[in-house]
Design a protein around this motif. Sequence first.
Motif, PDB file in Angstrom:
ATOM      1  N   LEU A 150       0.819  -1.211   0.000  1.00  0.00           N
ATOM      2  CA  LEU A 150       0.000   0.000   0.000  1.00  0.00           C
ATOM      3  C   LEU A 150       0.855   1.264   0.000  1.00  0.00           C
ATOM      4  O   LEU A 150       0.361   2.355   0.322  1.00  0.00           O
ATOM      5  N   ARG A 151       2.119   1.135  -0.383  1.00  0.00           N
ATOM      6  CA  ARG A 151       2.968   2.314  -0.552  1.00  0.00           C
ATOM      7  C   ARG A 151       2.351   3.231  -1.615  1.00  0.00           C
ATOM      8  O   ARG A 151       1.763   2.768  -2.592  1.00  0.00           O
ATOM      9  N   LEU A 152       2.556   4.507  -1.434  1.00  0.00           N
ATOM     10  CA  LEU A 152       1.956   5.470  -2.357  1.00  0.00           C
ATOM     11  C   LEU A 152       2.473   5.284  -3.777  1.00  0.00           C
ATOM     12  O   LEU A 152       1.692   5.336  -4.739  1.00  0.00           O
ATOM     13  N   ASP A 153       3.772   5.053  -3.947  1.00  0.00           N
ATOM     14  CA  ASP A 153       4.297   4.904  -5.305  1.00  0.00           C
ATOM     15  C   ASP A 153       3.751   3.642  -5.974  1.00  0.00           C
ATOM     16  O   ASP A 153       3.503   3.633  -7.191  1.00  0.00           O
ATOM     17  N   LEU A 186       1.635  15.045  -0.969  1.00  0.00           N
ATOM     18  CA  LEU A 186       2.626  14.227  -0.260  1.00  0.00           C
ATOM     19  C   LEU A 186       3.821  13.995  -1.171  1.00  0.00           C
ATOM     20  O   LEU A 186       3.658  13.764  -2.372  1.00  0.00           O
ATOM     21  N   ASP A 187       5.017  14.061  -0.615  1.00  0.00           N
ATOM     22  CA  ASP A 187       6.218  13.854  -1.427  1.00  0.00           C
ATOM     23  C   ASP A 187       7.021  12.642  -0.976  1.00  0.00           C
ATOM     24  O   ASP A 187       8.173  12.468  -1.372  1.00  0.00           O
ATOM     25  N   GLU A 188       6.418  11.786  -0.152  1.00  0.00           N
ATOM     26  CA  GLU A 188       7.097  10.580   0.329  1.00  0.00           C
ATOM     27  C   GLU A 188       6.525   9.357  -0.385  1.00  0.00           C
ATOM     28  O   GLU A 188       5.378   8.972  -0.158  1.00  0.00           O
ATOM     29  N   SER A 189       7.324   8.752  -1.237  1.00  0.00           N
ATOM     30  CA  SER A 189       6.874   7.575  -1.982  1.00  0.00           C
ATOM     31  C   SER A 189       6.528   6.409  -1.068  1.00  0.00           C
ATOM     32  O   SER A 189       5.706   5.563  -1.410  1.00  0.00           O
ATOM     33  N   ARG A 222       7.542  13.100  -6.231  1.00  0.00           N
ATOM     34  CA  ARG A 222       8.580  14.090  -5.909  1.00  0.00           C
ATOM     35  C   ARG A 222       8.253  15.463  -6.498  1.00  0.00           C
ATOM     36  O   ARG A 222       8.606  16.495  -5.918  1.00  0.00           O
ATOM     37  N   ALA A 223       7.589  15.478  -7.658  1.00  0.00           N
ATOM     38  CA  ALA A 223       7.250  16.742  -8.314  1.00  0.00           C
ATOM     39  C   ALA A 223       6.047  17.436  -7.686  1.00  0.00           C
ATOM     40  O   ALA A 223       5.693  18.549  -8.079  1.00  0.00           O
ATOM     41  N   GLY A 224       5.408  16.777  -6.706  1.00  0.00           N
ATOM     42  CA  GLY A 224       4.252  17.376  -6.059  1.00  0.00           C
ATOM     43  C   GLY A 224       2.962  17.209  -6.838  1.00  0.00           C
ATOM     44  O   GLY A 224       2.000  17.963  -6.641  1.00  0.00           O
TER      45      GLY A 224
END
Length: 230
Positions: free
Chosen positions: A154-157, A187-190, A176-178
């Motif tokens: 279930l990681r965002l990436d 969120l910017d944390e994969s 990372r690009a928002g």
Amino acid sequence: MLEQCERKKRRILTPFFSPDQISICEQILGKQVYYKIDGGYDGAERCRIAILPYEEDADMKITCLKATYSSQFATLSHRDLLGALLNLGLERETLGDLLVKDNAIYIFVDSEIENYIVCNLTKIKRCSVHFQPYYEKIEYTQNIIYKNLIVSSLRLDVLVSALVNVSRKKAQDFIRAGYVKVNHIVLDESSYLCNNNSVISIRGHGRFHFKEVIKRTKKDHLVIETGKYQ
């Protein structure tokens, strides 16, 4: 705005705010300040906030404009409608929710610009439109088309990769690009782990509802139910 309300003892009305902005405002206002939140109909996402010096009914100065169109000329989307409004030189904060339903368009706007829109927004793509104030109650349910996906975690990436069918590296670039929001917050944390019933927005690809984990496969992967907002 809060300081102005307290100093001048008068109502202060905000522009239309997005859900994440509203959440921040509610934290600032706390429980010691009178305020009202309204977007023009039940369930609205973009709303105005009236900051009040004392408890009272507040005119939110929101107008609903309605127009019908013929789908034989084009199929209109939220993006088409927003683009047409911004091309008139309007600021996004003067506009609330934009709804397209059954060959009808409903837009919630700051009452000060309703006449400008009525006079100037007469065509969207190839469709001629004529907006008029609409005073009846709006009942709107967002159309979401659901399907099942198999993911490793279930990681965002991982979820972004599966939702828009891109590589995991590309999904990480989006994050990372928002370009990715979870429950309206960038969120910017994969590695962020998403919970059931999360709304994931991916710029350029739309908005998705991660409803729940259905089961685990024999290879210990996850079968999840997800939907795309139409």
